[in-house]
Design an enzyme around this catalytic site. Structure first.
Site, PDB file in Angstrom:
ATOM      1  N   GLY A 187       0.739  -1.174   0.022  1.00  0.00           N
ATOM      2  CA  GLY A 187       0.195  -0.081  -0.253  1.00  0.00           C
ATOM      3  C   GLY A 187       0.799   1.250   0.010  1.00  0.00           C
ATOM      4  N   ASN A 188       1.878   1.252   0.757  1.00  0.00           N
ATOM      5  CA  ASN A 188       2.965   2.446   0.669  1.00  0.00           C
ATOM      6  C   ASN A 188       3.509   2.586  -0.558  1.00  0.00           C
ATOM      7  OD1 ASN A 188       2.801   3.106   3.504  1.00  0.00           O
ATOM      8  ND2 ASN A 188       3.662   1.261   3.987  1.00  0.00           N
ATOM      9  N   LYS A 198      -1.028  -8.099   4.800  1.00  0.00           N
ATOM     10  CA  LYS A 198      -1.109  -8.230   3.365  1.00  0.00           C
ATOM     11  C   LYS A 198      -0.384  -9.361   2.882  1.00  0.00           C
ATOM     12  CE  LYS A 198       1.292  -5.778   1.250  1.00  0.00           C
ATOM     13  NZ  LYS A 198       2.814  -5.937   0.519  1.00  0.00           N
ATOM     14  N   LYS A 206      -1.348  -2.971  16.386  1.00  0.00           N
ATOM     15  CA  LYS A 206      -1.472  -2.336  15.187  1.00  0.00           C
ATOM     16  C   LYS A 206      -1.827  -0.982  15.229  1.00  0.00           C
ATOM     17  CE  LYS A 206      -0.794  -2.200  10.579  1.00  0.00           C
ATOM     18  NZ  LYS A 206       0.640  -2.222   9.976  1.00  0.00           N
ATOM     19  N   LYS A 220       7.711 -10.159   5.628  1.00  0.00           N
ATOM     20  CA  LYS A 220       7.418 -10.623   4.192  1.00  0.00           C
ATOM     21  C   LYS A 220       8.386 -11.907   4.183  1.00  0.00           C
ATOM     22  CE  LYS A 220       7.591  -5.680   2.573  1.00  0.00           C
ATOM     23  NZ  LYS A 220       6.211  -5.522   2.055  1.00  0.00           N
TER      24      LYS A 220
END
Length: 316
Positions: A11-12, A217, A131, A279
């Site tokens: 998203g960034n 994500k 978060k 990731k």
């Protein structure tokens, strides 16, 4: 059938900098990424695109907060913000991909699937939200919000003000996976599991209900790739390759590594929890579930990475 790849866009990466945050700016970034994904398709892949939504959810929440402060309007639930961003970002990616297909003379279409992802209501994340989302509040504003929303967790964030914390549970199941597989078999380029998916919990009677949370994500993309038996998982980031000792004099780029080597680097704390580690863990999870290969690279290097000329390639 062609090889199947899941490509996760951050998203960034759609918000290039503080001076380019408008919807139009985001679409420009999407169009640039679409060119590289289309290049992958030309190389012989069917592609499912997933995307992040962190900054975009923050924008929606802030608009909701301003509307509440100025006009007394209701707050938008976080779970609805996730659905909103799936539609809005999915629309941009879908349009950009279709335009790119037309530019290249490819008989192909993109489609967005608003995707629900089941999480466990017993996930420890719900007992300890971590978060941070949305705006900073003064202590007075935080007290008012706490009274209005007793189920919210509001904490002082490093002295900058109070922020809301939400849970980030692990994804358990991609509910629309069969629809996504059907669309892929029909030749569509699918955009799905946006923002990690809309978090839902299954009820005793078999129905599902949305729940306020943020699913990572990359973990959702990893699960989707495993559940649809993708040949390749690509996770995009801000650098063309993964590095050990990143930013130091002795930094070392990782070109091709095995799952066992990657696990060892995790144990040795080579990757920062807030950036590269999720990731890496998503890649590990995909390969442990039977995935054949994963690549970590930046969006502009997608074609080169798939061709084997850059990126970090991880094998079982």
């Amino acid at each position: 059938m062609k090889k199947l790849a899941v490509v996760a866009i951050g998203g960034n990466s759609l918000i290039r900098d503080n001076d380019r945050q408008t919807v139009e700016d985001q679409y420009d970034a999407v169009c640039e990424t679409a060119k590289h994904i289309a290049g992958m398709i030309v190389q012989g892949y069917e592609v499912i695109i997933t995307h992040g939504n962190g900054p975009q959810v923050g924008f929606i929440l802030r608009r909701s907060e301003i509307a509440s402060e100025v006009a007394g309007m209701h707050h938008v639930p976080l779970v609805s913000c996730g659905a909103d961003t799936q539609g809005a970002i999915g629309y941009q990616i879908q349009q950009a991909m279709d335009n790119e297909f037309k530019n290249r003379g490819l008989a192909k279409s993109a489609v967005t699937v608003v995707t629900q992802v089941a999480v466990s209501p017993e996930d420890p994340a719900f007992q300890k939200p971590t978060k941070p989302i949305g705006s900073f509040y003064t202590q007075e504003q935080a007290q008012i919000l706490q009274e209005q929303h007793p189920d919210w967790t509001l904490v002082n964030d490093a002295g900058r003000g109070f922020r809301r914390l939400v849970a980030s549970p692990l994804p358990q199941e991609i509910l629309e996976k069969d629809v996504i597989k059907l669309l892929i078999r029909e030749g569509y380029c699918v955009i799905g599991a946006g923002g990690g998916g809309i978090p839902v919990v299954k009820q005793a009677n078999g129905s599902v209900k949305g729940i306020d949370a943020v699913i990572d994500k990359d973990f959702a993309s990893s699960l989707l790739a495993a559940e649809i038996s993708a040949d390749l998982l690509i996770i995009s980031t801000g650098v063309p390759k993964v590095y050990l000792n990143y930013g130091k004099e002795n930094e070392k780029a990782l070109d091709e590594i095995t799952l066992a080597e990657l696990r060892q680097y995790v144990e040795e704390d080579h990757f920062a929890p807030g950036s590269m580690l999720p990731k890496i863990l998503a890649v590990i999870s995909f390969l442990e579930k039977g995935g054949k290969k994963a690549i970590i690279t930046n969006p502009e290097s997608l074609e080169e990475a798939v061709a084997g000329r850059t990126g970090t390639h991880v094998y079982p």
